[in-house]
Motif scaffolding. Structure first.
Motif, PDB file in Angstrom:
ATOM      1  N   HIS A  82       0.865  -1.181   0.000  1.00  0.00           N
ATOM      2  CA  HIS A  82       0.000   0.000   0.000  1.00  0.00           C
ATOM      3  C   HIS A  82       0.898   1.226   0.000  1.00  0.00           C
ATOM      4  CE1 HIS A  82      -3.586  -2.392   0.612  1.00  0.00           C
ATOM      5  NE2 HIS A  82      -2.972  -3.026   1.607  1.00  0.00           N
ATOM      6  N   HIS A  83       0.641   2.115  -0.915  1.00  0.00           N
ATOM      7  CA  HIS A  83       1.514   3.271  -1.099  1.00  0.00           C
ATOM      8  C   HIS A  83       1.696   4.038   0.206  1.00  0.00           C
ATOM      9  CE1 HIS A  83       3.522   6.407  -3.427  1.00  0.00           C
ATOM     10  NE2 HIS A  83       2.860   7.276  -2.693  1.00  0.00           N
ATOM     11  N   GLY A  84       2.957   4.250   0.559  1.00  0.00           N
ATOM     12  CA  GLY A  84       3.282   5.024   1.747  1.00  0.00           C
ATOM     13  C   GLY A  84       3.270   4.240   3.045  1.00  0.00           C
ATOM     14  N   LYS A  85       2.978   2.919   2.967  1.00  0.00           N
ATOM     15  CA  LYS A  85       2.929   2.105   4.177  1.00  0.00           C
ATOM     16  C   LYS A  85       3.880   0.925   4.068  1.00  0.00           C
ATOM     17  CE  LYS A  85      -1.813   3.288   5.477  1.00  0.00           C
ATOM     18  NZ  LYS A  85      -3.144   2.761   5.835  1.00  0.00           N
ATOM     19  N   SER A  86       4.451   0.533   5.196  1.00  0.00           N
ATOM     20  CA  SER A  86       5.365  -0.602   5.235  1.00  0.00           C
ATOM     21  C   SER A  86       4.601  -1.872   5.601  1.00  0.00           C
ATOM     22  CB  SER A  86       6.453  -0.366   6.285  1.00  0.00           C
ATOM     23  OG  SER A  86       5.891  -0.427   7.597  1.00  0.00           O
ATOM     24  N   MET A  87       5.295  -3.004   5.531  1.00  0.00           N
ATOM     25  CA  MET A  87       4.679  -4.256   5.973  1.00  0.00           C
ATOM     26  C   MET A  87       4.284  -4.175   7.436  1.00  0.00           C
ATOM     27  SD  MET A  87       6.147  -8.138   6.121  1.00  0.00           S
ATOM     28  CE  MET A  87       6.316  -8.129   7.913  1.00  0.00           C
ATOM     29  N   LEU A  88       5.104  -3.505   8.238  1.00  0.00           N
ATOM     30  CA  LEU A  88       4.824  -3.415   9.664  1.00  0.00           C
ATOM     31  C   LEU A  88       3.544  -2.637   9.977  1.00  0.00           C
ATOM     32  CD1 LEU A  88       8.336  -2.910  11.318  1.00  0.00           C
ATOM     33  CD2 LEU A  88       6.869  -4.937  11.406  1.00  0.00           C
ATOM     34  N   HIS A  89       3.059  -1.859   9.021  1.00  0.00           N
ATOM     35  CA  HIS A  89       1.814  -1.139   9.261  1.00  0.00           C
ATOM     36  C   HIS A  89       0.626  -2.089   9.369  1.00  0.00           C
ATOM     37  CE1 HIS A  89       3.873   2.660   8.290  1.00  0.00           C
ATOM     38  NE2 HIS A  89       2.858   3.225   8.914  1.00  0.00           N
ATOM     39  N   ALA A  90       0.805  -3.331   8.931  1.00  0.00           N
ATOM     40  CA  ALA A  90      -0.263  -4.328   9.069  1.00  0.00           C
ATOM     41  C   ALA A  90      -0.361  -4.844  10.505  1.00  0.00           C
ATOM     42  CB  ALA A  90      -0.027  -5.490   8.107  1.00  0.00           C
ATOM     43  N   PHE A  91       0.657  -4.546  11.342  1.00  0.00           N
ATOM     44  CA  PHE A  91       0.693  -5.025  12.723  1.00  0.00           C
ATOM     45  C   PHE A  91       0.091  -3.971  13.657  1.00  0.00           C
ATOM     46  CE2 PHE A  91       4.746  -7.877  12.227  1.00  0.00           C
ATOM     47  CZ  PHE A  91       4.166  -8.471  11.107  1.00  0.00           C
ATOM     48  N   PRO A  92      -0.479  -4.394  14.786  1.00  0.00           N
ATOM     49  CA  PRO A  92      -0.878  -3.414  15.805  1.00  0.00           C
ATOM     50  C   PRO A  92       0.334  -2.587  16.242  1.00  0.00           C
ATOM     51  CG  PRO A  92      -1.750  -5.592  16.306  1.00  0.00           C
ATOM     52  CD  PRO A  92      -0.783  -5.778  15.171  1.00  0.00           C
ATOM     53  N   GLU A  93       0.097  -1.366  16.656  1.00  0.00           N
ATOM     54  CA  GLU A  93       1.201  -0.449  16.962  1.00  0.00           C
ATOM     55  C   GLU A  93       2.151  -1.015  18.008  1.00  0.00           C
ATOM     56  OE1 GLU A  93       1.983   4.210  18.271  1.00  0.00           O
ATOM     57  OE2 GLU A  93      -0.067   3.445  18.028  1.00  0.00           O
ATOM     58  N   ARG A  94       1.609  -1.632  19.038  1.00  0.00           N
ATOM     59  CA  ARG A  94       2.476  -2.171  20.094  1.00  0.00           C
ATOM     60  C   ARG A  94       3.388  -3.265  19.538  1.00  0.00           C
ATOM     61  NH1 ARG A  94       0.350  -4.261  26.028  1.00  0.00           N
ATOM     62  NH2 ARG A  94       2.414  -4.782  26.893  1.00  0.00           N
ATOM     63  N   GLN A  95       2.829  -4.148  18.704  1.00  0.00           N
ATOM     64  CA  GLN A  95       3.649  -5.200  18.114  1.00  0.00           C
ATOM     65  C   GLN A  95       4.660  -4.619  17.141  1.00  0.00           C
ATOM     66  OE1 GLN A  95       1.478  -8.231  16.013  1.00  0.00           O
ATOM     67  NE2 GLN A  95       3.334  -9.388  15.487  1.00  0.00           N
ATOM     68  N   ARG A  96       4.256  -3.597  16.410  1.00  0.00           N
ATOM     69  CA  ARG A  96       5.173  -2.949  15.473  1.00  0.00           C
ATOM     70  C   ARG A  96       6.384  -2.401  16.208  1.00  0.00           C
ATOM     71  NH1 ARG A  96       1.504  -0.066  12.892  1.00  0.00           N
ATOM     72  NH2 ARG A  96       1.781   1.938  13.904  1.00  0.00           N
ATOM     73  N   ASP A  97       6.151  -1.758  17.318  1.00  0.00           N
ATOM     74  CA  ASP A  97       7.262  -1.222  18.107  1.00  0.00           C
ATOM     75  C   ASP A  97       8.168  -2.336  18.621  1.00  0.00           C
ATOM     76  OD1 ASP A  97       6.267   1.311  17.706  1.00  0.00           O
ATOM     77  OD2 ASP A  97       5.264   1.439  19.657  1.00  0.00           O
ATOM     78  N   GLU A  98       7.573  -3.451  19.016  1.00  0.00           N
ATOM     79  CA  GLU A  98       8.358  -4.572  19.515  1.00  0.00           C
ATOM     80  C   GLU A  98       9.217  -5.180  18.407  1.00  0.00           C
ATOM     81  OE1 GLU A  98       9.930  -7.647  21.903  1.00  0.00           O
ATOM     82  OE2 GLU A  98       9.094  -5.666  22.333  1.00  0.00           O
ATOM     83  N   GLU A  99       8.667  -5.301  17.197  1.00  0.00           N
ATOM     84  CA  GLU A  99       9.449  -5.853  16.091  1.00  0.00           C
ATOM     85  C   GLU A  99      10.613  -4.933  15.735  1.00  0.00           C
ATOM     86  OE1 GLU A  99       8.907  -8.798  15.390  1.00  0.00           O
ATOM     87  OE2 GLU A  99       6.853  -9.098  16.072  1.00  0.00           O
ATOM     88  N   LEU A 100      10.388  -3.640  15.772  1.00  0.00           N
ATOM     89  CA  LEU A 100      11.466  -2.689  15.493  1.00  0.00           C
ATOM     90  C   LEU A 100      12.560  -2.797  16.547  1.00  0.00           C
ATOM     91  CD1 LEU A 100       9.386   0.420  14.382  1.00  0.00           C
ATOM     92  CD2 LEU A 100      10.891  -0.968  12.928  1.00  0.00           C
ATOM     93  N   ARG A 101      12.154  -3.014  17.802  1.00  0.00           N
ATOM     94  CA  ARG A 101      13.153  -3.182  18.864  1.00  0.00           C
ATOM     95  C   ARG A 101      13.974  -4.447  18.627  1.00  0.00           C
ATOM     96  NH1 ARG A 101      14.206  -6.019  23.046  1.00  0.00           N
ATOM     97  NH2 ARG A 101      12.292  -7.238  22.899  1.00  0.00           N
ATOM     98  N   LEU A 102      13.308  -5.529  18.233  1.00  0.00           N
ATOM     99  CA  LEU A 102      14.018  -6.781  17.958  1.00  0.00           C
ATOM    100  C   LEU A 102      15.008  -6.611  16.809  1.00  0.00           C
ATOM    101  CD1 LEU A 102      11.128  -9.389  18.270  1.00  0.00           C
ATOM    102  CD2 LEU A 102      13.115  -9.174  19.770  1.00  0.00           C
ATOM    103  N   ILE A 103      14.618  -5.877  15.785  1.00  0.00           N
ATOM    104  CA  ILE A 103      15.520  -5.627  14.657  1.00  0.00           C
ATOM    105  C   ILE A 103      16.747  -4.850  15.124  1.00  0.00           C
ATOM    106  CG2 ILE A 103      15.746  -4.342  12.485  1.00  0.00           C
ATOM    107  CD1 ILE A 103      12.742  -5.055  11.998  1.00  0.00           C
ATOM    108  N   ALA A 104      16.519  -3.815  15.924  1.00  0.00           N
ATOM    109  CA  ALA A 104      17.643  -3.014  16.423  1.00  0.00           C
ATOM    110  C   ALA A 104      18.577  -3.844  17.292  1.00  0.00           C
ATOM    111  CB  ALA A 104      17.108  -1.822  17.216  1.00  0.00           C
ATOM    112  N   ASP A 105      18.009  -4.791  18.041  1.00  0.00           N
ATOM    113  CA  ASP A 105      18.820  -5.628  18.937  1.00  0.00           C
ATOM    114  C   ASP A 105      19.529  -6.764  18.210  1.00  0.00           C
ATOM    115  OD1 ASP A 105      18.016  -4.078  21.043  1.00  0.00           O
ATOM    116  OD2 ASP A 105      16.508  -5.484  21.800  1.00  0.00           O
ATOM    117  N   ASN A 106      19.204  -6.986  16.938  1.00  0.00           N
ATOM    118  CA  ASN A 106      19.769  -8.118  16.188  1.00  0.00           C
ATOM    119  C   ASN A 106      20.509  -7.658  14.932  1.00  0.00           C
ATOM    120  OD1 ASN A 106      18.778 -10.989  17.300  1.00  0.00           O
ATOM    121  ND2 ASN A 106      17.192  -9.448  17.710  1.00  0.00           N
ATOM    122  N   LYS A 107      21.248  -6.570  15.086  1.00  0.00           N
ATOM    123  CA  LYS A 107      22.122  -6.072  14.021  1.00  0.00           C
ATOM    124  C   LYS A 107      21.377  -5.832  12.712  1.00  0.00           C
ATOM    125  CE  LYS A 107      26.231  -8.338  15.935  1.00  0.00           C
ATOM    126  NZ  LYS A 107      27.360  -9.256  15.685  1.00  0.00           N
ATOM    127  N   GLY A 108      20.177  -5.304  12.834  1.00  0.00           N
ATOM    128  CA  GLY A 108      19.415  -4.932  11.648  1.00  0.00           C
ATOM    129  C   GLY A 108      18.637  -6.064  11.007  1.00  0.00           C
TER     130      GLY A 108
END
Length: 260
Positions: free
Chosen positions: A106-132
């Motif tokens: 969807h134009h202007g939205k990422s895959m993570l936009h399909a997730f609830p906001e709380r889960q989206r934040d958690e996935e971003l934290r996991l990415i940051a903690d695992n070298k990208g």
């Protein structure tokens, strides 16, 4: 020559996951090209420069390098976002897009936009903690209600590598409405409670150039039901009377000067 397939794996996987399906497609005369996207060949490569556009460009380059035309691009899970954007940008080479339990771009939205906001934040934290990299699930999660044997689940999880995190966090860019694509969505029934799918996927049922099919299996049909999936893909491209609506034929390719 029968219509060919470009097979794009979902997250954490490479071309290897599509091989059981690719072998069956080739057996029926359909060329098949499974792809390993950048950053997913090995678990230890630096993926800091691998973004969503990197994956899209990689598939477009495959189409160009192999001079492919009138092909079907198939995206599984995350790679629905890639497949949809490839079709959007290479309509002269892509005859049809198939989304296998795929996220839709969807134009202007990422895959993570399909997730609830709380889960989206958690996935971003996991990415940051695992070298990208977006960490892969373990075998117990892979197997949970998805039609895999314990052995299949362990084998699949053992081959996973962390997925380049930028690709699921960066927004899609579409030049044309998704409803205009010639597309098929394959729902895997075990993935959904009471047959429900996300609202954005359900909305595509009203699009005149989209078709929907259901497989009685889980999220990993290329492992749990490769024969069924290959037969369905073959059926999709060999329909005698592709649906015509608003002057658009369901499997008609665009003008293309390539020889593929």
């Amino acid at each position: 020559m029968k219509r060919g397939f470009v097979l794009i794996p979902g997250p954490w996987m490479g071309a290897w996951v599509w091989e059981p399906v690719a072998r069956r497609l080739r057996r029926h005369g359909h060329p098949a090209w499974p792809i390993t996207l950048p950053g997913l060949a090995t678990p230890d490569a630096d993926v800091s420069d691998v973004g969503l556009q990197t994956h899209i460009d990689n598939v477009l380059q495959v189409l160009e390098d192999r001079d492919l035309c009138d092909v079907v691009v198939v995206g599984h899970s995350y790679s629905g976002i890639v497949a949809g954007q490839v079709a959007d940008r290479a309509s002269d080479r892509v005859a049809h897009t198939v989304f296998v339990e795929g996220f839709l771009p969807h134009h202007g939205k990422s895959m993570l936009h399909a997730f609830p906001e709380r889960q989206r934040d958690e996935e971003l934290r996991l990415i940051a903690d695992n070298k990208g990299r977006w960490p892969a699930p373990d075998a117990s999660v892979v197997a949970d209600g998805q039609g895999l044997s314990p052995q299949q689940a362990r084998w699949l999880a053992s081959r996973f590598v962390g997925h380049p995190g930028r690709t699921i966090a960066e927004p899609a860019v579409l030049k044309h409405p998704l409803t205009r694509q010639r597309a098929t969505y394959i729902v895997c029934s075990m993935e959904h409670f009471a047959g429900r799918v996300s609202a954005d996927v359900s909305a595509m049922r009203a699009a005149p150039t989209w078709d929907f099919y259901t497989l009685e299996t889980g999220h990993w049909p290329m492992i749990s039901a490769p024969g069924q999936l290959a037969r369905l893909l073959t059926r999709i491209v060999t329909r005698r009377e592709p649906r015509v609506a608003n002057g658009v034929r369901g499997l008609a390719g665009g003008p293309c000067g390539c020889q593929g």
